[in-house]
Enzyme design. Structure first.
Site, PDB file in Angstrom:
ATOM      1  N   ASN A  90       5.587  -2.054   1.903  1.00 27.54           N
ATOM      2  CA  ASN A  90       5.946  -3.061   2.837  1.00 27.54           C
ATOM      3  C   ASN A  90       7.430  -3.547   2.505  1.00 27.54           C
ATOM      4  O   ASN A  90       8.222  -3.924   2.508  1.00 27.54           O
ATOM      5  CB  ASN A  90       4.947  -3.643   2.534  1.00 27.54           C
ATOM      6  CG  ASN A  90       4.388  -4.342   3.425  1.00 27.54           C
ATOM      7  OD1 ASN A  90       3.798  -4.331   4.585  1.00 27.54           O
ATOM      8  ND2 ASN A  90       2.788  -3.974   3.165  1.00 27.54           N
ATOM      9  N   HIS A 133      -1.370 -10.985   4.002  1.00 27.84           N
ATOM     10  CA  HIS A 133      -2.788 -10.461   2.827  1.00 27.84           C
ATOM     11  C   HIS A 133      -3.394  -9.901   4.316  1.00 27.84           C
ATOM     12  O   HIS A 133      -3.103  -9.539   5.399  1.00 27.84           O
ATOM     13  CB  HIS A 133      -3.145 -11.654   3.241  1.00 27.84           C
ATOM     14  CG  HIS A 133      -4.329 -11.267   2.661  1.00 27.84           C
ATOM     15  ND1 HIS A 133      -4.560 -11.774   1.156  1.00 27.84           N
ATOM     16  CD2 HIS A 133      -5.633 -11.878   3.010  1.00 27.84           C
ATOM     17  CE1 HIS A 133      -6.239 -11.665   1.175  1.00 27.84           C
ATOM     18  NE2 HIS A 133      -6.617 -12.055   2.354  1.00 27.84           N
TER      19      HIS A 133
HETATM   20  C1  GRF Z   1      -0.369  -4.661   1.377  1.00 27.49           C
HETATM   21  O1  GRF Z   1      -1.862  -4.336   2.127  1.00 27.49           O
HETATM   22  C2  GRF Z   1      -0.738  -6.340   1.787  1.00 27.49           C
HETATM   23  O2  GRF Z   1      -1.197  -6.707   2.274  1.00 27.49           O
HETATM   24  C3  GRF Z   1      -1.446  -6.745  -0.207  1.00 27.49           C
HETATM   25  O3  GRF Z   1      -1.036  -5.378  -0.740  1.00 27.49           O
HETATM   26  C4  GRF Z   1      -1.154  -4.760   0.150  1.00 27.49           C
HETATM   27  C5  GRF Z   1      -0.106  -3.886  -0.505  1.00 27.49           C
HETATM   28  O4  GRF Z   1       0.516  -2.624  -0.016  1.00 27.49           O
HETATM   29  N1  GRF Z   1      -1.420  -8.297   0.453  1.00 27.49           N
HETATM   30  P1  GRF Z   1       1.558  -2.011  -0.307  1.00 27.49           P
HETATM   31  O5  GRF Z   1       2.383  -1.891  -1.974  1.00 27.49           O
HETATM   32  O6  GRF Z   1       2.615  -2.693  -0.150  1.00 27.49           O
HETATM   33  O7  GRF Z   1       1.972  -0.666  -0.276  1.00 27.49           O
END
Ligand code: GRF
Length: 206
Positions: A17, A112
């Site tokens: 993300n 989330h």
């Molecule tokens: C995501 O799926 C988010 O929804 C959750 O943690 C995960 C983080 O993934 N809170 P990344 O580290 O961004 O790949």
């Protein structure tokens, strides 16, 4: 270039993300920029992503604080030192104390992997959706308040669970949606287009 809205992105893991946000900020038209990436541990891929993008990194190690108030204060200080005005939680595995919400009112956001209020307060939201047998799950972007995963909802998108889905296949589809929804919500926040009234968030100009 006009000044862009300064973000601190908080991470604990792989940071896909974070990468989506960094990619969005590559466009000069994007209204926000990442001024610091803060992690609660060293040696994670998310730090590498930040360094590759030329963004400052800070580690606020939980192991050095071990107490939520002190940890929260250190995270806030790190963000403020780099000029951040908003905290973006992107796979951050620690719960911040109320001081963070007081210092950044309606300026802390989280993503989330479920349709909140379903499957809150867990890092197993994807597994729990499968175990529960729901037909639809999804993604929620929300403001952070004192109660875990209960702040005003900014955006949501539903994802159908397909026959044969396992946690890996479902999470992969969830992440595709996350990588679109989060930069979009952050842009709206940066442009002042999110109006919070109680539990409700209205998008201006949508
Ligand atoms: C995501 O799926 C988010 O929804 C959750 O943690 C995960 C983080 O993934 N809170 P990344 O580290 O961004 O790949």
């Amino acid at each position: 270039m006009p000044t862009r809205y300064p973000l601190a992105v908080l991470v604990s893991g792989s940071g896909t993300n974070l990468q989506a946000i960094l990619d969005a900020t590559e466009s000069p038209a994007y209204p926000a920029e990442v001024v610091v990436v803060i992690s609660d541990r060293d040696g994670i891929l998310a730090q590498e992503r930040a360094r590759s993008a030329g963004v400052a990194t800070e580690v606020v190690a939980w192991s050095e604080h071990r107490e939520r108030t002190l940890f929260t204060k250190a995270v806030c200080e790190a963000a403020v030192t780099h000029g951040a005005e908003t905290l973006v939680l992107a796979g951050f595995m620690r719960i911040l104390g109320s001081e963070a919400v007081e210092r950044f009112p309606h300026r802390i956001v989280n993503i989330h992997p479920s349709l909140l209020p379903a499957f809150p307060g867990t890092i197993r939201a994807v597994d729990e959706a499968l175990e529960h047998g729901v037909k639809v799950t999804g993604v929620t972007v929300h403001f952070v308040n004192e109660a875990v995963d209960q702040g005003p909802i900014i955006s949501q998108e539903a994802i159908a669970i397909e026959p044969g889905d396992d946690a890996a296949s479902l999470h992969a589809r969830i992440q595709q949606v996350e990588h679109r929804l989060y930069p979009e919500a952050i842009a709206a926040l940066a442009e002042g287009r999110l109006v919070v009234r109680g539990n409700h968030v209205d998008w201006r100009g949508r």
